[in-house]
Design a protein around this motif. Sequence first.
Motif, PDB file in Angstrom:
ATOM      1  N   ASN A   1       0.834  -1.203   0.000  1.00 50.07           N
ATOM      2  CA  ASN A   1       0.000   0.000   0.000  1.00 50.07           C
ATOM      3  C   ASN A   1       0.870   1.255   0.000  1.00 50.07           C
ATOM      4  O   ASN A   1       0.620   2.202  -0.746  1.00 50.07           O
ATOM      5  CB  ASN A   1      -0.912   0.009   1.224  1.00 50.07           C
ATOM      6  CG  ASN A   1      -2.060  -0.973   1.107  1.00 50.07           C
ATOM      7  OD1 ASN A   1      -2.348  -1.481   0.030  1.00 50.07           O
ATOM      8  ND2 ASN A   1      -2.702  -1.259   2.219  1.00 50.07           N
TER       9      ASN A   1
ATOM     10  N   ALA B   1       2.420   1.661  -3.430  1.00 49.01           N
ATOM     11  CA  ALA B   1       1.455   2.065  -4.460  1.00 49.01           C
ATOM     12  C   ALA B   1       1.023   3.520  -4.275  1.00 49.01           C
ATOM     13  O   ALA B   1       0.872   4.261  -5.248  1.00 49.01           O
ATOM     14  CB  ALA B   1       0.243   1.140  -4.433  1.00 49.01           C
ATOM     15  N   TRP B   2       0.826   3.936  -3.032  1.00 49.24           N
ATOM     16  CA  TRP B   2       0.371   5.301  -2.773  1.00 49.24           C
ATOM     17  C   TRP B   2       1.476   6.330  -2.962  1.00 49.24           C
ATOM     18  O   TRP B   2       1.196   7.528  -3.079  1.00 49.24           O
ATOM     19  CB  TRP B   2      -0.188   5.394  -1.358  1.00 49.24           C
ATOM     20  CG  TRP B   2      -1.394   4.517  -1.148  1.00 49.24           C
ATOM     21  CD1 TRP B   2      -2.186   3.962  -2.117  1.00 49.24           C
ATOM     22  CD2 TRP B   2      -1.920   4.082   0.108  1.00 49.24           C
ATOM     23  NE1 TRP B   2      -3.176   3.203  -1.550  1.00 49.24           N
ATOM     24  CE2 TRP B   2      -3.045   3.259  -0.184  1.00 49.24           C
ATOM     25  CE3 TRP B   2      -1.564   4.282   1.435  1.00 49.24           C
ATOM     26  CZ2 TRP B   2      -3.801   2.656   0.810  1.00 49.24           C
ATOM     27  CZ3 TRP B   2      -2.328   3.688   2.429  1.00 49.24           C
ATOM     28  CH2 TRP B   2      -3.428   2.892   2.125  1.00 49.24           C
TER      29      TRP B   2
ATOM     30  N   ARG C   1       3.410   6.431  -5.539  1.00 50.42           N
ATOM     31  CA  ARG C   1       3.520   6.732  -6.972  1.00 50.42           C
ATOM     32  C   ARG C   1       2.310   7.548  -7.417  1.00 50.42           C
ATOM     33  O   ARG C   1       1.171   7.217  -7.091  1.00 50.42           O
ATOM     34  CB  ARG C   1       3.608   5.427  -7.786  1.00 50.42           C
ATOM     35  CG  ARG C   1       4.854   4.614  -7.502  1.00 50.42           C
ATOM     36  CD  ARG C   1       5.044   3.523  -8.549  1.00 50.42           C
ATOM     37  NE  ARG C   1       3.926   2.610  -8.568  1.00 50.42           N
ATOM     38  CZ  ARG C   1       3.873   1.475  -7.866  1.00 50.42           C
ATOM     39  NH1 ARG C   1       4.888   1.146  -7.080  1.00 50.42           N
ATOM     40  NH2 ARG C   1       2.829   0.687  -7.936  1.00 50.42           N
TER      41      ARG C   1
ATOM     42  N   LEU D   1      -0.634   8.811  -9.567  1.00 52.14           N
ATOM     43  CA  LEU D   1      -1.521   8.186 -10.549  1.00 52.14           C
ATOM     44  C   LEU D   1      -1.644   9.098 -11.766  1.00 52.14           C
ATOM     45  O   LEU D   1      -1.964  10.281 -11.627  1.00 52.14           O
ATOM     46  CB  LEU D   1      -2.906   7.953  -9.937  1.00 52.14           C
ATOM     47  CG  LEU D   1      -3.888   7.110 -10.746  1.00 52.14           C
ATOM     48  CD1 LEU D   1      -3.388   5.667 -10.838  1.00 52.14           C
ATOM     49  CD2 LEU D   1      -5.268   7.128 -10.090  1.00 52.14           C
TER      50      LEU D   1
ATOM     51  N   ARG E   1      -3.914   0.591  -7.215  1.00 50.42           N
ATOM     52  CA  ARG E   1      -3.562   1.620  -6.226  1.00 50.42           C
ATOM     53  C   ARG E   1      -4.400   1.471  -4.966  1.00 50.42           C
ATOM     54  O   ARG E   1      -3.919   1.663  -3.857  1.00 50.42           O
ATOM     55  CB  ARG E   1      -3.767   3.015  -6.829  1.00 50.42           C
ATOM     56  CG  ARG E   1      -3.387   4.151  -5.884  1.00 50.42           C
ATOM     57  CD  ARG E   1      -3.625   5.490  -6.548  1.00 50.42           C
ATOM     58  NE  ARG E   1      -3.317   6.596  -5.654  1.00 50.42           N
ATOM     59  CZ  ARG E   1      -2.126   7.160  -5.531  1.00 50.42           C
ATOM     60  NH1 ARG E   1      -1.112   6.692  -6.241  1.00 50.42           N
ATOM     61  NH2 ARG E   1      -1.928   8.168  -4.704  1.00 50.42           N
TER      62      ARG E   1
ATOM     63  N   PRO F   1      -3.561  -3.045  -3.832  1.00 54.32           N
ATOM     64  CA  PRO F   1      -2.461  -3.669  -4.582  1.00 54.32           C
ATOM     65  C   PRO F   1      -2.267  -5.143  -4.248  1.00 54.32           C
ATOM     66  O   PRO F   1      -1.968  -5.950  -5.134  1.00 54.32           O
ATOM     67  CB  PRO F   1      -1.243  -2.836  -4.185  1.00 54.32           C
ATOM     68  CG  PRO F   1      -1.614  -2.167  -2.907  1.00 54.32           C
ATOM     69  CD  PRO F   1      -3.080  -1.943  -2.974  1.00 54.32           C
TER      70      PRO F   1
END
Length: 262
Positions: A73, A76-77, A79, A81, A91, A94
């Motif tokens: 998490n 993903a957070w 990066r 979007l 996102r 994940p």
Amino acid sequence: MVLGAFFATAASVPWRRSLLLLPTLVLLWQLCRLLHRLWWRPRCLERELRSKGLRGTSYRFLTGDLREQGRRNKDAWSRRLPLRCHDIAPRVAPLLCDSAREHGKVSLSWFGPIPKVTIADPELAKSVLSDKSGHFEKPKFPAMWKLLANGLLNHEGEKWVKHRRLLNPAFHLEKIKCMLPEFSACCEELVGRWTESVGSSEGTHEMDIWPELKNLAGDVISRTAFGSSYLEGMKIFQLQTEQAERLITNIRRILIPGYFQT
């Protein structure tokens, strides 16, 4: 059997020494229960589920996939979007997306020592959701989760069937149609606020719509559930939102034996 051995031992030793044995035996008994719950039972369940053809992550003592989920998490957070990107699932969740991609549409993961079967097959998910018997076992949420919600989400069996039957009339198609004016009014107010915030500026305008969508959901629920006293409903919705945020924060930080009991 353990108590019988204790009394047999106590009969052959002084009573003061037997009093010291009792806490020791109780402690050993609790340790055995804890070891069974946190290691033996999850491993047995994992072998049984894999024998049925399920693939997924292996059980990690005590934490399961919680640490891995937190790591993915965070990654993903971190990066950004891309704009005009509608593929938000990797996102938002994940671990679930990676599990479905690596292990198939029916995969196994772990919420602490509790196995969790994730279904990404639409037809199979439809079959599960259309079940009216309540025989599908729900994930066992931490005990503190009951402070936030205690309903269909964690009920099973006859209790689930009873609550589902009580709630069904509220979601009848004709009743939902009657709510359309409230839906429309909430959306019109939202668009009006956005129009005022943008003003007459030309070009592009960036806005964080996540809090706006949360407020929209709360407004819709309040108006449809509380009617004319929807302002009271909004206050309740805001309090529940704050409680949910604190609960999720505690779930991520607290991990002690017995924490996953319901």
